[in-house]
Design an enzyme around this catalytic site. Structure first.
Site, PDB file in Angstrom:
ATOM      1  N   GLY A 191       0.814  -1.203   0.000  1.00 40.15           N
ATOM      2  CA  GLY A 191       0.000   0.000   0.000  1.00 40.15           C
ATOM      3  C   GLY A 191       0.850   1.256   0.000  1.00 40.15           C
ATOM      4  N   GLY A 192       0.390   2.246   0.768  1.00 41.66           N
ATOM      5  CA  GLY A 192       1.092   3.522   0.829  1.00 41.66           C
ATOM      6  C   GLY A 192       2.501   3.403   1.354  1.00 41.66           C
ATOM      7  N   GLY A 426      22.292  10.395 -31.654  1.00 40.84           N
ATOM      8  CA  GLY A 426      21.876  11.049 -30.420  1.00 40.84           C
ATOM      9  C   GLY A 426      22.369  10.344 -29.184  1.00 40.84           C
ATOM     10  CB  ALA A 427      23.028   6.787 -28.402  1.00 37.41           C
TER      11      ALA A 427
END
Length: 536
Positions: A191-192, A426-427
């Site tokens: 959960g949280g 771009g890499a």
């Protein structure tokens, strides 16, 4: 039942002394209270914890800290809740042990959920103890380790338990980039409660006993009709290989906590200090002759980048983060000449070392962590580009790839790039090129820096000419050779100042040691702003 008794009233007079206990009995009473708190809900609760294959919270803290150095705080704190029978069950400590001690002689704060008490669930008093130790860690400028083994919010305490989690999350964020925060999952975390580990710098898990998920198997089945076990849903293997939520996975608690100690030895106490130095007998100028044969000259041949890293770092020792997730990139902490460094390296042995969504996220987070704690960055480049395909494009490779670009551009620590072989498109830019702020860039004579590989470039640039040639195959080969000779030779980037030097691979260690020694006093002022707005 409480062992604390109301003190008899003192009515004055000579006979009052008989009602006043002596100091030794008061000390004994305090010792008994603390002993009872260490026992949890009694010997049977300890037996049950061991039967689950888990250590108790006190046993874990003994493994984490240097012997005899742990100082507990608020060991006698108890909850004030009433209703649902809680008023009759008020054990000292309220299911969490908090305090500080020494790890390799340096101060570290910790809290450890005690599953023997209310299943380690978090209530108001439990949360306030954690809040206190987090505040102490932040104000003292010392690392914080959370040992998680709890059943989530204490249902009987309602909204006050939820507010307790909110206070933890707020402090996690306040401490982010200020002190190292390490989460060790040693039981359920649901959960949280899972958001606190997600906000920390490093997460450790142990096979078979650690689970972490937002909703448990019962809820999953009720909503989706999918049957799944705790391990399949949120076990250590899942988070270590699929989700990437765990950076480290181990077989047992002792090994796990020993590795937490090792990680702490590599990190500074806070963002105002440099990482601790460690003496080494490994010569700073040691030649790495093995590198001449470890990396194949042909750009399409695979090899294990880990072998390269071992050759370069002190004593062949490095500490890899997320070793089994996004394996096409390596992120590791190591030492060079006794100083901690962060290493980001493409891994040709996995997907040819291509960058994809997960690799970009993994490396971006690591770069940010190193930058926050003044750890210099070494980037070892052998990358063919970003992974093409509709899956990557539709899932947001543009956004996720930009995370790595942003992290490097934002980093102010010393940054040194070494290009081993190919660095395309771009890499190449994203892998800490000079154009985005690397302080120094070195290349081996085998480097190929280009917009793309020669074959792809020839097919695009000379497409019509090749198609019209009497022998298209021969024309293609000719144009490929020309492209390689003109734009992809090892000295093209060096001639234009985008590579500082083309070095002998065997001298890589020595060059890096000298470079980082020079950059140790680097001062890179940043523009005035509240904070940046990185891609999500």
């Amino acid at each position: 039942m409480s062992v604390i008794q109301d003190a008899p009233s003192n009515n004055g007079g000579d006979d009052s002394a008989e009602f006043r206990p002596d100091l030794s009995s008061l000390v004994a009473q305090a010792a008994e209270l603390k002993r009872a708190a260490r026992e949890g809900m009694g010997p049977r609760s300890t037996e049950q914890q061991h039967a689950r294959g888990k250590l108790t919270a006190p046993e874990r803290l003994e493994l984490l800290f240097d012997a005899g150095t742990f100082q507990e705080v608020e060991s006698l704190r108890r909850h004030r809740s009433t209703g649902f029978g809680l008023e009759h069950r008020r054990p000292s400590g309220d299911g969490v042990i908090t305090g500080w001690g020494l790890v390799h002689g340096r101060t570290v704060f910790a809290y450890a959920h005690d599953f023997r008490v209310f299943g380690g669930s978090l209530g108001e008093a439990h949360a306030q103890k954690i809040h206190k130790v987090m505040d102490l860690a932040i104000s003292s400028g010392a690392p914080l380790v959370g040992l998680s083994d709890g059943a989530g919010a204490r249902i009987q305490e309602g909204v006050t338990a939820l507010a307790g989690y909110g206070g933890i999350f707020r402090r996690n964020v306040r401490a982010s980039g200020v002190i190292p925060q390490i989460s060790v999952i040693l039981g359920p975390c649901a959960g949280g409660a899972t958001y606190s580990p997600a906000l920390t710098d490093f997460v450790f898990m142990v096979r078979d006993i650690s689970q972490m998920y937002i909703t448990g198997p019962d809820v999953v089945q009720a909503v989706t009709n999918e049957r799944v076990t705790h391990e399949q849903l949120g076990g250590a293997e899942v988070h270590g290989t699929v989700s990437g939520a765990a950076g480290f996975v181990y077989d047992d608690e002792a090994e796990c906590l020993d590795e937490v100690r090792h990680l702490l030895s590599l990190l500074p106490a806070n963002n105002r200090e440099l990482p601790p130095e460690a003496p080494t007998d490994d010569p700073a100028d040691r030649r790495c002759e093995a590198l001449l044969s470890l990396v194949p000259h042909h750009a399409n041949q695979s090899y294990d980048m880990r072998a390269v890293i071992r050759e370069i770092v002190d004593d062949e020792d490095f500490f890899e983060v997320h070793a089994r997730w996004a394996t096409n990139i390596i992120c590791a902490l190591a030492r060079l000449d006794g100083h901690t460094v962060g290493i980001v390296a493409n891994q040709p042995a996995s997907q040819a070392g291509v960058l994809d969504i997960h690799a970009s996220e993994k490396a971006a987070r690591f770069v940010q962590t190193c930058d926050a704690f003044s750890i210099p960055l070494i980037t070892l480049v052998d990358v063919p580009g970003f992974l093409p395909g509709t899956d990557q494009e539709h899932q947001g490779i543009i956004r996720h790839g930009a995370k790595l670009l942003y992290a490097y551009c934002d980093a102010t620590v010393p940054r040194v790039q070494v290009i081993l072989r190919k660095a395309y498109g771009g890499a190449y830019i994203v892998m800490d090129s000079r154009s985005i702020g690397a302080d120094l860039s070195f290349a081996w004579p085998t480097n190929e820096i280009a917009v793309m590989g020669a074959q792809g470039a020839a097919n695009i640039v000379f497409r019509r000419e090749i198609a019209a040639a009497p022998d298209p195959a021969a024309a293609r080969e000719q144009r490929i050779k020309e492209y390689q000779q003109e734009l992809m030779h090892p000295y093209y980037a060096a001639e234009r100042g985008l590579v500082d030097d083309v070095i002998d691979p065997a001298e890589t260690r020595a060059v890096l040691v000298r470079s980082l020694a020079m950059l140790r006093t680097k001062d890179a002022p940043v523009p005035a702003r509240k904070h940046g707005n990185p891609p999500t």
